[in-house]
Write a protein that holds these residues in place. Structure first.
Motif, PDB file in Angstrom:
ATOM      1  N   GLN A   3       0.851  -1.187   0.000  1.00 34.03           N
ATOM      2  CA  GLN A   3       0.000   0.000   0.000  1.00 34.03           C
ATOM      3  C   GLN A   3       0.887   1.239   0.000  1.00 34.03           C
ATOM      4  O   GLN A   3       1.567   1.533   0.970  1.00 34.03           O
ATOM      5  CB  GLN A   3      -0.927   0.007   1.215  1.00 34.03           C
ATOM      6  N   LEU A   4       0.876   1.965  -1.107  1.00 36.27           N
ATOM      7  CA  LEU A   4       1.700   3.157  -1.275  1.00 36.27           C
ATOM      8  C   LEU A   4       0.898   4.440  -1.130  1.00 36.27           C
ATOM      9  O   LEU A   4       1.470   5.522  -1.046  1.00 36.27           O
ATOM     10  CB  LEU A   4       2.383   3.134  -2.646  1.00 36.27           C
ATOM     11  N   VAL A   5      -0.421   4.299  -1.113  1.00 35.47           N
ATOM     12  CA  VAL A   5      -1.323   5.435  -0.997  1.00 35.47           C
ATOM     13  C   VAL A   5      -2.395   5.095   0.026  1.00 35.47           C
ATOM     14  O   VAL A   5      -3.022   4.035  -0.055  1.00 35.47           O
ATOM     15  CB  VAL A   5      -1.968   5.764  -2.360  1.00 35.47           C
ATOM     16  N   GLU A   6      -2.580   5.966   0.986  1.00 35.00           N
ATOM     17  CA  GLU A   6      -3.619   5.769   1.996  1.00 35.00           C
ATOM     18  C   GLU A   6      -4.797   6.681   1.682  1.00 35.00           C
ATOM     19  O   GLU A   6      -4.616   7.847   1.328  1.00 35.00           O
ATOM     20  CB  GLU A   6      -3.061   6.085   3.388  1.00 35.00           C
ATOM     21  N   TYR A   7      -6.007   6.131   1.829  1.00 35.53           N
ATOM     22  CA  TYR A   7      -7.224   6.888   1.520  1.00 35.53           C
ATOM     23  C   TYR A   7      -8.126   6.929   2.730  1.00 35.53           C
ATOM     24  O   TYR A   7      -8.421   5.901   3.339  1.00 35.53           O
ATOM     25  CB  TYR A   7      -7.966   6.234   0.350  1.00 35.53           C
ATOM     26  N   ASN A   8      -8.564   8.131   3.068  1.00 25.68           N
ATOM     27  CA  ASN A   8      -9.504   8.291   4.174  1.00 25.68           C
ATOM     28  C   ASN A   8     -10.481   9.405   3.815  1.00 25.68           C
ATOM     29  O   ASN A   8     -10.062  10.488   3.388  1.00 25.68           O
ATOM     30  CB  ASN A   8      -8.762   8.653   5.464  1.00 25.68           C
ATOM     31  N   CYS A   9     -11.763   9.140   3.965  1.00 31.92           N
ATOM     32  CA  CYS A   9     -12.778  10.141   3.645  1.00 31.92           C
ATOM     33  C   CYS A   9     -13.648  10.416   4.854  1.00 31.92           C
ATOM     34  O   CYS A   9     -14.185   9.486   5.471  1.00 31.92           O
ATOM     35  CB  CYS A   9     -13.643   9.675   2.464  1.00 31.92           C
TER      36      CYS A   9
END
Length: 229
Positions: A3-9
């Motif tokens: 996982q090179l990109v973390e996403y949180n909304c």
């Protein structure tokens, strides 16, 4: 897959955090994951914040790929240019939260974002391609021409001048530079303010305002596809 990109909304704001080693290099995998995160933001109908790691937004493309061969380098550059072209036309506002150094592709991501917030410190921002022996690709020229202050275009693109965070505001890489203590609060407040925009009007106005630049980028990507750096 790593996982090179973390996403949180949350609260209509999608925070995308880049996390690819100490220099946050743009590899094929990180670009793919960033595009997937942008897809998620579309589903969530969210304002986007793109962040780096403390002290490092990104130092550019993955050198292990760039040094493999000319063909490998150009394929990565094409993918990166297609990403920044997408960002310039994205349906929702994109805020770049520049957490430190932003060099080469890192600086181009700033130029492709709608609003750029820098953190004050002894960081460098700019386009160093010429300094490291790379002829600037056509898409990079067009993006820099469209977004940098004219007086800084030659200095940044042809002379590879790196600038401080404060000078990056004057040059056009950033819109504002704030203290480390105010950084997170400024990013959050700016993102929340942008959630109040009429998103249809935002996108339609963005596409009108950037029509010439988007057309130039489309042509430049085609030119780069058939050239060598």
């Amino acid at each position: 897959m790593t996982q090179l990109v973390e996403y949180n909304c949350a609260e209509n704001v999608a925070t995308i955090t880049l996390n690819n080693g100490k220099v946050n290099a743009f590899s094929h995998e990180m670009i793919d994951q960033l595009n997937a995160a942008l897809d998620s933001a579309l589903v969530d109908e969210a304002v986007v914040v793109i962040k780096g790691q403390p002290g490092m937004f990104s130092a550019g493309y993955d050198l292990s790929v760039m040094q493999q061969s000319m063909d490998a380098a150009m394929k990565l550059v094409e993918k990166g240019s297609t990403l920044t072209r997408r960002m310039l036309a994205f349906e929702y506002p994109i805020i770049a939260a520049c957490t430190g150094h932003a060099i080469a592709k890192g600086a181009f991501v700033l130029l492709a974002s709608d609003y750029r917030i820098g953190i004050q410190g002894t960081f460098k921002i700019g386009l160093n391609e010429v300094a490291i022996g790379m002829t600037m690709h056509q898409a990079g020229l067009e993006l820099a021409r469209g977004r940098l202050a004219p007086v800084f275009f030659n200095r940044s693109v042809i002379l590879a001048e790196m600038v401080s965070v404060d000078d990056a505001v004057t040059a056009g890489f950033l819109d504002v530079a704030v203290t480390p203590e105010a950084f997170e609060q400024t990013v959050a407040a700016t993102a929340q303010a942008m959630t109040k925009l009429n998103m249809k009007a935002h996108r339609q106005t963005k596409l009108k305002a950037r029509a010439g630049l988007l057309d130039a980028l489309d042509k430049a990507i085609d030119v780069d596809r058939g050239s060598s750096l």
